[in-house]
Design an enzyme around this catalytic site. Structure first.
Site, PDB file in Angstrom:
ATOM      1  N   LYS A  22      25.822  48.206  43.685  1.00 33.46           N
ATOM      2  CA  LYS A  22      24.571  48.439  44.413  1.00 33.46           C
ATOM      3  C   LYS A  22      23.705  47.175  44.433  1.00 33.46           C
ATOM      4  O   LYS A  22      23.231  46.753  45.480  1.00 33.46           O
ATOM      5  CB  LYS A  22      23.787  49.575  43.744  1.00 33.46           C
ATOM      6  N   ASN A  23      23.501  46.575  43.254  1.00 31.43           N
ATOM      7  CA  ASN A  23      22.527  45.485  43.201  1.00 31.43           C
ATOM      8  C   ASN A  23      23.031  44.188  43.842  1.00 31.43           C
ATOM      9  O   ASN A  23      22.232  43.299  44.144  1.00 31.43           O
ATOM     10  CB  ASN A  23      22.047  45.260  41.761  1.00 31.43           C
ATOM     11  N   CYS A  41      12.474  52.032  41.258  1.00 30.97           N
ATOM     12  CA  CYS A  41      12.279  52.802  40.029  1.00 30.97           C
ATOM     13  C   CYS A  41      10.988  52.380  39.333  1.00 30.97           C
ATOM     14  O   CYS A  41      10.670  51.193  39.274  1.00 30.97           O
ATOM     15  CB  CYS A  41      13.450  52.576  39.083  1.00 30.97           C
ATOM     16  N   ARG A  84       6.090  45.592  37.660  1.00 30.62           N
ATOM     17  CA  ARG A  84       7.208  44.839  38.250  1.00 30.62           C
ATOM     18  C   ARG A  84       6.643  43.729  39.144  1.00 30.62           C
ATOM     19  O   ARG A  84       6.723  43.794  40.373  1.00 30.62           O
ATOM     20  CB  ARG A  84       8.153  45.769  39.025  1.00 30.62           C
ATOM     21  N   ASP A 140      20.044  48.288  32.397  1.00 31.60           N
ATOM     22  CA  ASP A 140      20.462  49.374  33.286  1.00 31.60           C
ATOM     23  C   ASP A 140      21.502  50.300  32.638  1.00 31.60           C
ATOM     24  O   ASP A 140      21.917  51.287  33.244  1.00 31.60           O
ATOM     25  CB  ASP A 140      21.006  48.807  34.611  1.00 31.60           C
ATOM     26  N   ARG A 153      20.250  57.286  45.033  1.00 32.25           N
ATOM     27  CA  ARG A 153      19.968  55.925  45.487  1.00 32.25           C
ATOM     28  C   ARG A 153      21.035  54.955  45.008  1.00 32.25           C
ATOM     29  O   ARG A 153      21.280  53.931  45.646  1.00 32.25           O
ATOM     30  CB  ARG A 153      18.604  55.458  44.955  1.00 32.25           C
TER      31      ARG A 153
HETATM   32  C1  EPZ Z   1      16.933  43.879  39.000  1.00 31.66           C
HETATM   33  O1  EPZ Z   1      15.545  44.178  39.147  1.00 31.66           O
HETATM   34  C2  EPZ Z   1      17.660  45.180  39.226  1.00 31.66           C
HETATM   35  N1  EPZ Z   1      17.343  45.659  40.573  1.00 31.66           N
HETATM   36  C3  EPZ Z   1      17.246  46.202  38.174  1.00 31.66           C
HETATM   37  O2  EPZ Z   1      18.083  47.329  38.349  1.00 31.66           O
HETATM   38  C4  EPZ Z   1      17.489  45.645  36.783  1.00 31.66           C
HETATM   39  O3  EPZ Z   1      16.965  46.534  35.815  1.00 31.66           O
HETATM   40  C5  EPZ Z   1      16.810  44.278  36.619  1.00 31.66           C
HETATM   41  O4  EPZ Z   1      17.238  43.390  37.697  1.00 31.66           O
HETATM   42  C6  EPZ Z   1      17.142  43.595  35.302  1.00 31.66           C
HETATM   43  O5  EPZ Z   1      18.528  43.431  35.180  1.00 31.66           O
HETATM   44  C7  EPZ Z   1      17.960  45.129  41.619  1.00 31.66           C
HETATM   45  O6  EPZ Z   1      18.803  44.250  41.518  1.00 31.66           O
HETATM   46  C8  EPZ Z   1      17.615  45.680  42.957  1.00 31.66           C
HETATM   47  P1  EPZ Z   1      13.994  41.106  37.275  1.00 31.66           P
HETATM   48  P2  EPZ Z   1      14.489  43.001  39.331  1.00 31.66           P
HETATM   49  O7  EPZ Z   1      13.253  40.339  38.309  1.00 31.66           O
HETATM   50  O8  EPZ Z   1      15.144  41.908  40.091  1.00 31.66           O
HETATM   51  C9  EPZ Z   1       9.816  40.214  35.041  1.00 31.66           C
HETATM   52  C10 EPZ Z   1      18.638  49.588  38.546  1.00 31.66           C
HETATM   53  O9  EPZ Z   1      18.522  50.594  37.796  1.00 31.66           O
HETATM   54  N2  EPZ Z   1       9.433  39.518  36.288  1.00 31.66           N
HETATM   55  O10 EPZ Z   1      15.234  40.513  36.698  1.00 31.66           O
HETATM   56  O11 EPZ Z   1      13.251  43.598  39.873  1.00 31.66           O
HETATM   57  C11 EPZ Z   1       9.946  41.716  35.226  1.00 31.66           C
HETATM   58  O12 EPZ Z   1       8.692  42.364  35.106  1.00 31.66           O
HETATM   59  C12 EPZ Z   1      17.508  48.595  38.688  1.00 31.66           C
HETATM   60  O13 EPZ Z   1      19.639  49.357  39.230  1.00 31.66           O
HETATM   61  C13 EPZ Z   1       8.236  38.851  36.356  1.00 31.66           C
HETATM   62  O14 EPZ Z   1       7.448  38.826  35.403  1.00 31.66           O
HETATM   63  O15 EPZ Z   1      14.303  42.562  37.816  1.00 31.66           O
HETATM   64  C14 EPZ Z   1      10.951  42.077  34.145  1.00 31.66           C
HETATM   65  O16 EPZ Z   1      10.270  42.204  32.925  1.00 31.66           O
HETATM   66  C15 EPZ Z   1      16.276  49.004  37.967  1.00 31.66           C
HETATM   67  N3  EPZ Z   1       7.920  38.194  37.519  1.00 31.66           N
HETATM   68  C16 EPZ Z   1      11.860  40.833  34.059  1.00 31.66           C
HETATM   69  O17 EPZ Z   1      11.118  39.776  34.676  1.00 31.66           O
HETATM   70  C17 EPZ Z   1       8.736  38.186  38.591  1.00 31.66           C
HETATM   71  O18 EPZ Z   1       8.391  37.556  39.614  1.00 31.66           O
HETATM   72  C18 EPZ Z   1      13.195  40.976  34.775  1.00 31.66           C
HETATM   73  O19 EPZ Z   1      12.983  41.436  36.100  1.00 31.66           O
HETATM   74  C19 EPZ Z   1       9.961  38.873  38.517  1.00 31.66           C
HETATM   75  C20 EPZ Z   1      10.288  39.532  37.361  1.00 31.66           C
END
Ligand code: EPZ
Length: 419
Positions: free
Chosen positions: A22-23, A117, A122, A306, A398
Site C-alpha cells: 500500500k505505502n 489514520c 502528523r 505499523d 483502506r
Molecule cells: C508513513 O507515514 C506511513 N504512511 C505510515 O503508515 C507509517 O506509520 C509511517 O510512514 C512511519 O513508518 C504512508 O506511507 C502513507 P513519517 P508518514 O513522515 O510518511 C514526524 C499505515 O498504517 N514528522 O515517516 O506520514 C512524524 O510526526 C501508516 O500504513 C515530522 O515531524 O510518516 C512522525 O513522528 C500509518 N515532520 C515521524 O516524523 C514531517 O514533516 C515519522 O513520520 C514529517 C514527519
C-alpha cells in the site's frame, strides 16, 4: 453498518499470498504525474486508498485503463488542472505526494490538508522545508496547501527528522528539477526504494535510495512507456507472521521479500516462535505460549510502528510482562483499550505500554481506531475464545486487500456482516 464477526480460537494454518505494498503504491500513483506519457503498473493492492487515488488522478486529467483488478495503464500526457479535489484528498495521508509530483510537472498545486489514520500530530514541516529549498513557495491556509514554483533547482536538503513521506515527496519534486538534489538523513523503508526504482524505470536518475543519502540528478523528462510491478507489502506479510504466532498456528507466507522482514523475524525467534526463511516466502509457526519481550518501534530497519498493534496482541498473550515503546507516533495505543475489553491486561502511559500477559483473550465488541489497530483486532478475534465483533471497517479496507477472505482461507471463522 458493516462489521466483522470472528469466532475463535483458531490456529491459523496454510498458505497466504501477500499483495502489493500500500505505502509504495500510494506514492507510485502520484509519481505517474511526472511522466508525460503512458505507463503500466502491476501488483497494485485492491484496496480503497488505491481506488480513491485513481479517481483523483482521473479528475486531474489522467486516463486510466484497468487491465485487471491489480493493474492499470495510465496516460498522464494531458493534465488539465492543478486543483486536486478537496473532498477526496482529505480522505487519506498520501494525497500530499501530489504536491511534490505536481510542483515538478506543472509548477503548481492546490490540495486539501492530508487526512489518514489519527495517530497523534502528523506535521509536514519537513516536506515544506524541502519544497522551499528547491525554490517553491508554499502556503497553508484554511485547510488547503498551495505550492507554486517557476523552475525547481536541485540543492542539498538535510532532513531534521527521518520521515518516509518527506523523503518520497522531496524525491518526487527533485526528479525534474535543474541540477542535483541530495537528501541527507533520508528514510530507508522498502517503499522508498520501490518509488525510486519506479521513477528510474520511467527515466529518472536517482541513486542511493535505501541508504540515508539519496542523490537525484534532475532529468528533462520522464519518458514512461514501461511496466512496473509494486513491491510486496512488508507490513501485510508481518501482520500474517504475527497472526501465526498469536494463534499458535503455522503459515507459509508467499510473495514477500524476507530481507524486509528481518526485525520481525528476529523478535519472533526471540519470543520462542519458529521462522523458516525461503527468500521469497517465509514460514512462521508457534507451538507454545510466546515469551515476554521488549519492543521499541523505529524507522526501517528497526521494528516498524505499523506492526506495533499486531505485536501488541502477541504480547498480550505472552508469558510475563512485556513493554512496547512507540517512538514514531504519539497516539498509537488506542487499540489497547479494545484488547482490554477482550481480557488483555495492558496499561499505556504516553508512548509506553506494559503488557501483563494473559493465558486467554475472550470475544467482545471492539472498535478499530486506525488501519493497523483494525488488523490487530482481527488477529485478536481469531486467537480469542468466543465471538468478537469488529466495527469501523473503513480503516481496515483502506489498507488490507480482502482481509476476511485471506483469513478465511487459512482457517479463520470470519464473516462480514451488514447490520
Ligand atoms: C508513513 O507515514 C506511513 N504512511 C505510515 O503508515 C507509517 O506509520 C509511517 O510512514 C512511519 O513508518 C504512508 O506511507 C502513507 P513519517 P508518514 O513522515 O510518511 C514526524 C499505515 O498504517 N514528522 O515517516 O506520514 C512524524 O510526526 C501508516 O500504513 C515530522 O515531524 O510518516 C512522525 O513522528 C500509518 N515532520 C515521524 O516524523 C514531517 O514533516 C515519522 O513520520 C514529517 C514527519
Amino acid at each position: 453498518m458493516e462489521k466483522l464477526v470472528v469466532k475463535g480460537p483458531t490456529p491459523l494454518k496454510g498458505e497466504v499470498t501477500i499483495s502489493g505494498a500500500k505505502n509504495a503504491a500510494v506514492a507510485i500513483l502520484p509519481a505517474t504525474l511526472l511522466i508525460d506519457g503512458v505507463c503500466t503498473i502491476e501488483n497494485l493492492p485492491n484496496i480503497s486508498d488505491i481506488k480513491i487515488y485513481c479517481t483523483i488522478l482521473e479528475k486531474l486529467g489522467a486516463k486510466i485503463t484497468w487491465n485487471n483488478e491489480h493493474s492499470i495503464t495510465i496516460d498522464t500526457s494531458n493534465i488539465t488542472t492543478t486543483k486536486a479535489p478537496l473532498d477526496l484528498t482529505s480522505k487519506f495521508r498520501a494525497s500530499y505526494y501530489m504536491i511534490g509530483a505536481m510542483l515538478s510537472r506543472k509548477g503548481e498545486i492546490e490540495v486539501g490538508m492530508p487526512g489518514g489514520c489519527k495517530l497523534g500530530a502528523r506535521p509536514i514541516d519537513q516536506h515544506i522545508k524541502g519544497f522551499e529549498l528547491l525554490g517553491a513557495n508554499v502556503t497553508v491556509e484554511k485547510g488547503k496547501i498551495y505550492a507554486k514554483a517557476k523552475k525547481l533547482k536541485g540543492c542539498p536538503i538535510y532532513m531534521d527528522i527521518v520521515s518516509v513521506g518527506a523523503t518520497i515527496n522531496v524525491m518526487l519534486s527533485a526528479v525534474l528539477a535543474k541540477g542535483t538534489t541530495i537528501i541527507d538523513n533520508a528514510a530507508k523503508e522498502p517503499h522508498i526504494v520501490d518509488v525510486a526504482n519506479f521513477l528510474n524505470t520511467m527515466g529518472a536518475d536517482i541513486r542511493g535510495a535505501g541508504t540515508d543519502v539519496i542523490k537525484i540528478n534532475g532529468v528533462e523528462k520522464l519518458k514512461g512507456n514501461a511496466t512496473y510491478s509494486v513491491v510486496p507489502d512488508q507490513i501485510e506479510a508481518g501482520t500474517f507472521m504475527l497472526a501465526a504466532v498469536a494463534t499458535r498456528g503455522d503459515l507459509l507466507i508467499k510473495n514477500c521479500i524476507t530481507k524486509h522482514l528481518e526485525s520481525i523475524t528476529a523478535k519472533i525467534i526471540e519470543i520462542g516462535g519458529n521462522v523458516e526463511d525461503n527468500g521469497d516466502s517465509i514460514r512462521v509457526w508457534c507451538t507454545k505460549r510466546p515469551n515476554r519481550a521488549t519492543i521499541k518501534t523505529l524507522p526501517y530497519p528497526g521494528f516498524p510502528t505499523d506492526l506495533q498493534p499486531q505485536m501488541g496482541v502477541v504480547l498480550s498473550l505472552a508469558n510475563g510482562t512485556s513493554t512496547i515503546n512507540e517512538s514514531i507516533w504519539d497516539s498509537r495505543f488506542q487499540y489497547t483499550e479494545e484488547l482490554n475489553k477482550m481480557g488483555a491486561k495492558i496499561t499505556a502511559h504516553g508512548k509506553t505500554a506494559f503488557f501483563e500477559g494473559v493465558k486467554k483473550l475472550y470475544g467482545a465488541p471492539v472498535y478499530s481506531s486506525d488501519l493497523r489497530a483494525g488488523a490487530a483486532l482481527v488477529i485478536a478475534g481469531t486467537a480469542a475464545e468466543g465471538e468478537t465483533e469488529i466495527y469501523n471497517l473503513e480503516h481496515i479496507d483502506r489498507g488490507y486487500e480482502n482481509i476476511e477472505e485471506k483469513f478465511r482461507k487459512i482457517g479463520a471463522k470470519i464473516e462480514r456482516v451488514t447490520e
